[in-house]
Design an enzyme around this catalytic site. Structure first.
Site, PDB file in Angstrom:
ATOM      1  N   GLU A 153       2.827  -7.117  -2.492  1.00 17.88           N
ATOM      2  CA  GLU A 153       3.375  -6.977  -1.143  1.00 17.88           C
ATOM      3  C   GLU A 153       4.898  -7.091  -1.113  1.00 17.88           C
ATOM      4  OE1 GLU A 153       0.480  -8.230  -1.745  1.00 17.88           O
ATOM      5  OE2 GLU A 153      -0.807  -7.184  -0.330  1.00 17.88           O
ATOM      6  N   TRP A 202      -4.212 -10.629 -10.082  1.00 12.00           N
ATOM      7  CA  TRP A 202      -4.223 -11.959  -9.478  1.00 12.00           C
ATOM      8  C   TRP A 202      -5.016 -12.992 -10.273  1.00 12.00           C
ATOM      9  CZ3 TRP A 202      -1.977 -12.917  -4.562  1.00 12.00           C
ATOM     10  CH2 TRP A 202      -1.491 -11.784  -3.919  1.00 12.00           C
ATOM     11  N   SER A 246       1.627 -11.638  -9.815  1.00 10.81           N
ATOM     12  CA  SER A 246       1.399 -11.323  -8.412  1.00 10.81           C
ATOM     13  C   SER A 246       2.665 -10.726  -7.805  1.00 10.81           C
ATOM     14  CB  SER A 246       1.001 -12.589  -7.645  1.00 10.81           C
ATOM     15  OG  SER A 246      -0.107 -13.222  -8.248  1.00 10.81           O
ATOM     16  N   GLY A 247       2.534 -10.219  -6.554  1.00 14.49           N
ATOM     17  CA  GLY A 247       3.719  -9.754  -5.856  1.00 14.49           C
ATOM     18  C   GLY A 247       3.654  -8.355  -5.286  1.00 14.49           C
ATOM     19  N   ASP A 259      -5.979  -1.768   2.170  1.00 17.00           N
ATOM     20  CA  ASP A 259      -5.969  -3.022   1.408  1.00 17.00           C
ATOM     21  C   ASP A 259      -7.365  -3.335   0.871  1.00 17.00           C
ATOM     22  OD1 ASP A 259      -4.637  -5.128   0.209  1.00 17.00           O
ATOM     23  OD2 ASP A 259      -4.939  -6.496   1.888  1.00 17.00           O
ATOM     24  N   ARG A 274      -3.996 -21.020  -9.832  1.00 14.69           N
ATOM     25  CA  ARG A 274      -5.425 -21.010 -10.132  1.00 14.69           C
ATOM     26  C   ARG A 274      -5.773 -21.667 -11.463  1.00 14.69           C
ATOM     27  NH1 ARG A 274      -4.059 -16.258  -7.491  1.00 14.69           N
ATOM     28  NH2 ARG A 274      -4.976 -16.180  -5.413  1.00 14.69           N
ATOM     29  N   THR A 300       0.286 -16.562 -10.195  1.00 15.98           N
ATOM     30  CA  THR A 300      -0.656 -17.430  -9.493  1.00 15.98           C
ATOM     31  C   THR A 300      -1.992 -17.554 -10.232  1.00 15.98           C
ATOM     32  OG1 THR A 300      -1.383 -15.574  -8.119  1.00 15.98           O
ATOM     33  CG2 THR A 300       0.360 -16.960  -7.236  1.00 15.98           C
ATOM     34  N   ASP A 335      -8.481  -3.474  -2.063  1.00 16.97           N
ATOM     35  CA  ASP A 335      -8.178  -3.562  -3.498  1.00 16.97           C
ATOM     36  C   ASP A 335      -9.232  -4.385  -4.234  1.00 16.97           C
ATOM     37  OD1 ASP A 335      -7.480  -5.904  -2.251  1.00 16.97           O
ATOM     38  OD2 ASP A 335      -5.566  -6.138  -3.269  1.00 16.97           O
TER      39      ASP A 335
END
Length: 372
Positions: A218, A268, A215-216, A329, A156, A200, A331
Site C-alpha cells: 500500500e 506477508w 510488506s508495504g 484487494d 509474526r 512483519t 489478494d
C-alpha cells in the site's frame, strides 16, 4: 506428557487458527518455468527436524516446513483439556501495549525456552518452566518511521537456526541474535523503511539460509523475497514478485511506464518449503495501487498469486495467479501449506492457499497445475 510437550501442544491449540483465456475477471492462471523441479541439486536434508511434524519443539513459524501447524501429540484432547491450568504469567516489560500494535507473533519453542515477539518487533526468551524472562531485545526506531509503516504495527515471530534467533523488524532490518544471550550478532538492511518497506512476517531458516519477505504494497513498493547467509548476513539472492524488464511476466505490466517499480505483490507470511524438490512456496499481496487499475493495465504478475521458486538460487519455477488485474484487494496474504493427498487413486504432492476470493486453491506443487 512433559511440561515442554504440554507447552507445545497448548501452543498449537491456541494458535491454529484456470486459464488466461477465461473471460471472468476473477480467474486463475498457471505458467511453468523451463524446469519446474529445479536445476539445482535438491537438498538431501529431508530428515531435517523442520521437515517433520513437531513433537518436542515448535521450531518454525508454521510448526514445520509444510506450514501445517499440526502436531501428532494427543494427550491434550476433549477429555483432558479441562484439566489445563495456568502455571505462570509473564509481563514483557510493557512492549507493544499501545493500541497501534497487534499481537500476531507465533512463539517458537526449543530446549525449554519460548521465543516470542510483540507488535513493536521486540524479542524475548522465556523459561518454559518458570516464566522467567531470560533475555530481551528492544528494537529502536526513529519517530518518523511510524508514518511510513504499512498496514499496522505487528510482527509474526522469529526463526531459529544455527544457535541464532532471526528477527525481522518494522524498519525492514533483519537481525540475528544469539540464542542464549540475545546479543546482536549481525544485522542487515536490504531495503529502506523510508521507501515504504517493512518486515512483519516471521523469517524462515533453512540449511544455513534465512529467508524473508517484505510488506508495504500500500506504500508503493515492489515486492520481493530475499535469502541471507545465516552466519554473516550476506545477501544470497533476491526474487522480485513484480518482474522487471526482460523477466518472465514483465509483459503483464505497462511497457511505457515504470508502474512495475511500485507494483506491490508483497509477501506477508512465512514461506513453505519442500526440501526434496528444492522449492520454496509463498503467496503474494495486492498490486499497487490496490483499487486503481487504470495506471497498471494487464494481469499484473505475480500479484495475488501462489509462486514457487528455487530455494537455492531464487529462480522462478512456476506461478498460479488467483485474480488477474486485481482491483478489489482480493489478494493472497494467507500462508500456503504443503501436503500429500490421494486424488483419484494417485498420491499427489499438493500446495494449497485459502484466498480472499473465498476459494481454496489446491495445486500440484511440482508443476503448479490445479489438482481440483
Amino acid at each position: 506428557m512433559s511440561r515442554a510437550q504440554c507447552a507445545i501442544f497448548s501452543l498449537f491449540i491456541l494458535l491454529a487458527a484456470c486459464s488466461q483465456e477465461e473471460s471472468s475477471e476473477i480467474t486463475a492462471d498457471v505458467a511453468q518455468g523451463s524446469d519446474p523441479v529445479g536445476t539445482g541439486t535438491a537438498s538431501p536434508l529431508i530428515t531435517d527436524p523442520l521437515s517433520q511434524a513437531p513433537v518436542d519443539a515448535w521450531p518454525t513459524n508454521g510448526g514445520s516446513f509444510s506450514n501445517q501447524r499440526w502436531s501428532p501429540l494427543g494427550d491434550i484432547n476433549r477429555d483432558t483439556v479441562s484439566q489445563l491450568k495456568a502455571e505462570w504469567r509473564v509481563h514483557l516489560n510493557g512492549s507493544g501495549l499501545e493500541t497501534r500494535y497487534s499481537a500476531e507473533g507465533t512463539p517458537l519453542y526449543k530446549d525449554g525456552v519460548l521465543y516470542m515477539t510483540t507488535g513493536d518487533s521486540d524479542a524475548f526468551a522465556v523459561d518454559v518452566d518458570s516464566g522467567e524472562l531470560m533475555w530481551e531485545h528492544n528494537s529502536q526506531y526513529s519517530e518518523e518511521m511510524g508514518e511510513a509503516v504499512c498496514c499496522g504495527w505487528d510482527n509474526r515471530g522469529v526463526a531459529l537456526g544455527d544457535g541464532k534467533v532471526f528477527l525481522g523488524q518494522l524498519d525492514a532490518r533483519l537481525i540475528a541474535l544469539d540464542e542464549v544471550t540475545g546479543e546482536v550478532l549481525w544485522e542487515t538492511q536490504s531495503v529502506r523503511w523510508q521507501d515504504g518497506y517493512s518486515i512483519t512476517g516471521a523469517p524462515l531458516f533453512y540449511d544455513g539460509m534465512v529467508i524473508t519477505g517484505y510488506s508495504g504494497a500500500e506504500k508503493g513498493v515492489r515486492g520481493l523475497v530475499e535469502a541471507f547467509d545465516a552466519n554473516t548476513g550476506e545477501k544470497l539472492w533476491t526474487f522480485y514478485t513484480i518482474p522487471g524488464p526482460g523477466d518472465f511476466g514483465h509483459d503483464t505490466w505497462p511497457q511505457d511506464t515504470m508502474a512495475y517499480e511500485f507494483g506491490g505483490g508483497t509477501v506477508w507470511q512465512t514461506p513453505a518449503l519442500d526440501p526434496e524438490l528444492g522449492l520454496l512456496y509463498f503467496s503474494t499481496g495486492n498490486p499497487g495501487p490496490d483499487v486503481n487499475g487504470a495506471i497498471r493495465p494487464g494481469d499484473n504478475l505475480f500479484t495475488a498469486s501462489i509462486v514457487a521458486i528455487d530455494v537455492r538460487t531464487g529462480e522462478y519455477r512456476w506461478h498460479f495467479q488467483q485474480v488477474h488485474h486485481d482491483i478489489w484487494d482480493y489478494d493472497a496474504p494467507n500462508p500456503v501449506i504443503l501436503f500429500d493427498m490421494d486424488y483419484q487413486g494417485e498420491v499427489r504432492k499438493a500446495v494449497a492457499e485459502a484466498g480472499k476470493t473465498g476459494w481454496v486453491y489446491i495445486l500440484d506443487r511440482i508443476t503448479g497445475e490445479p489438482i481440483i
